[in-house]
Scaffold this active site. Structure first.
Site, PDB file in Angstrom:
ATOM      1  N   VAL A 394       0.627  -1.210   0.182  1.00 56.53           N
ATOM      2  CA  VAL A 394       0.380  -0.292  -0.305  1.00 56.53           C
ATOM      3  C   VAL A 394       0.953   0.978  -0.362  1.00 56.53           C
ATOM      4  O   VAL A 394       0.741   2.104   0.667  1.00 56.53           O
ATOM      5  CB  VAL A 394      -1.013  -0.324   1.208  1.00 56.53           C
ATOM      6  CG1 VAL A 394      -1.690  -0.868   1.320  1.00 56.53           C
ATOM      7  CG2 VAL A 394      -0.049   0.210   2.703  1.00 56.53           C
ATOM      8  N   CYS A 395       1.782   1.177  -0.671  1.00 58.15           N
ATOM      9  CA  CYS A 395       2.906   2.445  -0.982  1.00 58.15           C
ATOM     10  C   CYS A 395       3.300   3.040   0.449  1.00 58.15           C
ATOM     11  O   CYS A 395       3.403   3.926   0.636  1.00 58.15           O
ATOM     12  CB  CYS A 395       1.679   3.477  -1.624  1.00 58.15           C
ATOM     13  SG  CYS A 395       2.103   2.930  -3.375  1.00 58.15           S
TER      14      CYS A 395
END
Ligand SMILES: [Zn+2]
Length: 808
Positions: A394-395
């Site tokens: 998720v970055c």
């Protein structure tokens, strides 16, 4: 739940979000959903007027300009920001807003800028450090607090650059933790402001989705705020950078200009230009504004207010739902008491406290035996149930590293072993490589929460059997043991000396070999055919997993030593990264052996091998991608990588695992070392001088304990051997043997666990889990298979034993 909005959530959903019907949408942190009324209002708006390209004198252009400026003011009002003190720059998204700030800081005079960022930062914020002269990552909220105190007293770590930028997210996009909003004000009053110019950038993208961002106090507001409107309204795809005017000077450092941000440019006979100087947004909005999207924002504000009243309402609504979702997930237990969800909550926040916690939950699912259910397995089943969630990194590299307990070297190793964003490599070294994330939004309902909890309960909670299934392996006790592991060694480079694994280290067993065993070879320069040279035996390897290095030492060739006696005592030495693959990629020639390896062209490596062997040579690493395509007929090496086992008295030199004590195992079919089963295979070259046998690891795909998911071997592991006949009486070994003929893809639904040869078959099978009735059907089939094949077993064990024996 009490009703917070003017209309009930059921009414709002059926009227405004008809597509949500039987869908469970839990990715509001990715983007929230747009209302039907918003699309209607926007299309009415568009079809009732003519909007020209802004900034010209025609009525259509004037209309656009006027609407854009009105929306700009609306944006400021929405965030309670005084237009006297703040300006809005329209950009594509929050990342574009961050990059706009970066462009200005990048262009300040040498020595560049200092950059500090919080661990919870989104990748887009982390990326700024690549252009900073110096940077620091703050590993916790407390680290920032300490830093603010230190500098308030005028103490250490005062950045020496002309300007500094401190950036953090108002809310972690990973686990919803909301960070203190008083930092910008405190930073401003700290001595940073005196000793140098320090600015603050707030990434508000995740925060503004469900919480009022209040910029009414200009003293405590951040200098730059990056956000995206589709995360608030679902539409339009537009972002903004809000700038505190007092901090706007730094933005003038930006050297780039484009249509829209320059008054006049000369290109012939001299490159003079005059940038626009009136307002901040005029200086920064390059090119034609996305004016249709900006006008759409007008409708978005209106509809949002009609539906939800205020951001405070949304905050109360989502906070209550998230608190319930958290409590339900946290209380799920397997029958043996093991928690089902490992939830990655920040220690500084509580669900139910909207000030410190947003409606986002990050977690992984554990099996009853303490192993993990891969994130991609959870996602595939969620898709079947029409549940929309997010999995992976998720970055948020800092959040993943912290909560999945991944050290720097483990992240590097994971990448070198092929972990990429959105892939299916869920576990490495017994740890998850990413997470599952569910996030709520304004139109989420209690029904969404319940559906998701039911999904986890039905698919993953192991109820009923309170005893451990028989197939789970346990360590061998000393009275059962025939011998023990005396030594573990790996041969990183084909044909070179081995390296003994330190006694306190558990070494990984990979699919077909021990980790880093025979992963490199020596080649003639310009060739990719493995070289066999007598001097290679003199090359001694040393591996440091945490530093990620393979160190090689070797004495100089005798001829060199005699010609230069002062060097005769010296060893040649070179260090190779375990994580990086060679820069030089050899052109792949299909259907030949010449695409097996990538060779290194670094000068230190080439000169090491050339000096040691006396011929122009270098190192090559077997290419992981081509390796998976190998088959025995093509590659001379693929069969060779299986670990070799030997007894102390016989040929230790070439064996990976050396056993002490009894050598009863030599005549057996199977061997258990520590907690892992192996098949004993004859050596392909039936006689080498030594008595070693090759091992084939038999992973037990039905065993979902942590030890089975992360097989390792260590000095002191006890050893037990089995004949083909005695193997059939050992449930765990029988399960391992069954795994061999079974596929490697096992259905993650706890009461199904059907296995498949290829991922596609498993994917197709998952659709049988659409309704619970089908789960029962799959289960019944499995049980029937078992009854045919197995001796009667106590009833509660039946389904485990049957499943395992099906293919024996
Ligand atoms: Zn299944």
């Amino acid at each position: 739940m009490t009703q917070i909005y003017r209309h009930s959530i059921i009414d709002i959903r059926s009227r405004e979000y008809p597509a949500l019907n039987d869908m469970t949408y839990l990715d509001h942190a990715g983007t929230t959903l747009y209302a039907k009324s918003l699309m209607y209002q926007f299309s009415n708006d568009m079809t009732s007027g003519i909007f020209g390209n802004p900034h010209s004198a025609s009525p259509s252009s004037m209309l656009s300009t006027q609407r854009v400026e009105n929306v700009r003011l609306k944006v400021l009002r929405f965030f309670k920001a005084d237009p006297e003190h703040f300006d809005v720059i329209f950009v594509a998204n929050a990342t574009a807003a961050i990059k706009l700030v970066l462009e200005a800081f990048r262009d300040v005079e040498v020595p560049g800028f200092w950059y500090g960022y919080h661990r919870d930062a989104h990748t887009s914020l982390v990326g700024l450090r690549q252009l900073a002269a110096r940077s620091r990552c703050f590993e916790s909220d407390q680290a920032v607090e300490d830093w603010l105190k230190e500098t308030a007293d005028g103490q250490k770590d005062a950045p020496s650059t002309a300007v500094g930028l401190f950036a953090y997210p108002a809310q972690s996009n990973m686990n919803g933790h909301r960070l203190p909003l008083d930092w910008p004000g405190r930073l401003r009053t700290s001595s940073h402001a005196d000793c140098q110019k320090m600015y603050c950038l707030l990434d508000a993208a995740a925060y503004v989705t469900t919480r009022q961002l209040d910029l009414s106090n200009v003293q405590t507001a951040p200098d730059f705020i990056a956000l995206s409107f589709y995360k608030i309204f679902g539409f339009p795809d537009l972002g903004a950078l809000i700038v505190r005017k007092r901090a706007s000077d730094i933005l003038r450092h930006r050297r780039y200009f484009g249509g829209g941000t320059v008054e006049m440019v000369t290109t012939l006979k001299g490159s003079w230009y005059a940038k626009k100087a009136h307002t901040i947004h005029e200086q920064l909005e390059d090119g034609t504004l996305p004016f249709h999207s900006i006008i759409a924002l007008d409708s978005a504000f209106n509809v949002h207010e009609q539906l939800y009243g205020s951001m405070d309402n949304i905050s109360r609504h989502t906070c209550a739902l998230a608190s319930d979702l958290y409590n339900q997930l946290a209380s799920l237990r397997h029958a043996n008491g093991q928690a089902v969800c490992e939830i990655y909550k920040d220690p500084n926040s509580q669900y139910g406290d909207a000030k410190a916690q947003g409606p986002t939950i990050a977690f992984n699912i554990r099996t009853a035996q303490g192993g993990w259910i891969g994130k991609s397995e959870v996602e595939r089943l969620a898709i079947v149930r029409n549940i929309h969630l997010r999995t992976g990194g998720v970055c948020n590299p800092g959040g993943i590293a912290t909560f999945c307990h991944l050290d720097y070297w483990e992240m590097r190793r994971n990448f070198s072993e092929g972990v990429r964003c959105g892939d299916g490599l869920d576990l490495l070294g017994g740890k998850p490589t990413g997470i599952v994330r569910v996030s709520l939004g304004a139109m989420s309902s209690q029904e969404d929460v319940n559906r998701f909890v039911n999904f986890v309960e039905e698919m993953f909670v192991e109820a009923g059997d309170t005893m451990e299934p028989a197939y789970i392996l346990h360590p061998i006790t000393s009275d059962m043991a025939e011998s023990a592991v005396e030594k573990v060694q790996v041969f990183p480079i084909l044909g070179c000396s081995g390296w003994q694994v330190p006694r306190n280290i558990s070494w990984s067993i990979k699919e077909t070999c021990l980790q880093y065993d025979r992963e490199w070879c020596v080649v003639l320069k310009g060739s990719t055919t493995p070289l066999d040279h007598p001097s290679m035996k003199n090359i001694r390897p040393h591996i440091d997993i945490e530093k990620g290095i393979l160190k090689l030492t070797a004495p100089l060739k005798p001829s060199d030593a005699s010609s230069n006696s002062s060097k005769s005592e010296c060893d040649e030495e070179v260090t190779i990264s375990l994580w990086d693959t060679p820069s030089q990629r050899i052109q792949p020639y299909l259907n030949s052996n010449h695409h097996l390896a990538d060779s290194y062209d670094s000068e230190s490596i080439v000169s090491f091998f050339t000096a040691v062997l006396g011929i122009p040579s270098t190192l090559a690493r077997f290419n992981k991608i081509t390796e998976s395509n190998w088959n025995d007929s093509v590659s001379p090496l693929s069969g060779d990588r299986s670990p070799r086992v030997s007894a102390v008295s016989d040929g230790e030199a070439q064996a990976n695992i050396i056993l002490s004590g009894s050598s009863k195992w030599k005549s057996q079919h199977y061997i258990r070392i520590g907690m892992h089963n192996f098949q004993l295979i004859q050596s392909p070259t039936p006689h080498t001088a030594e008595e070693s046998r090759r091992l084939r690891h038999l992973p037990n795909i039905y065993d979902r304990s942590l030890a089975a998911q992360n097989p390792t071997i260590c000095y002191g592991d006890y050893v037990q051997s089995f004949s083909a006949d005695s193997a059939s009486h050992d449930p765990a070994l029988r399960a391992s043997i069954a795994s061999m003929s079974a596929g490697q893809h096992v259905c993650p639904v706890w009461n199904c666990r059907k296995d498949f040869n290829v991922a596609e078959e498993l994917a197709a099978h998952l659709h049988t889990h659409k309704r619970l009735a089908d789960v029962t059907k799959v289960y019944d089939e499995a049980v029937m298979d078992v009854e045919v094949l197995l001796e009667p077993t106590p009833k509660r064990w039946r389904r485990w034993k049957l499943r395992l024996s099906r293919k024996v």
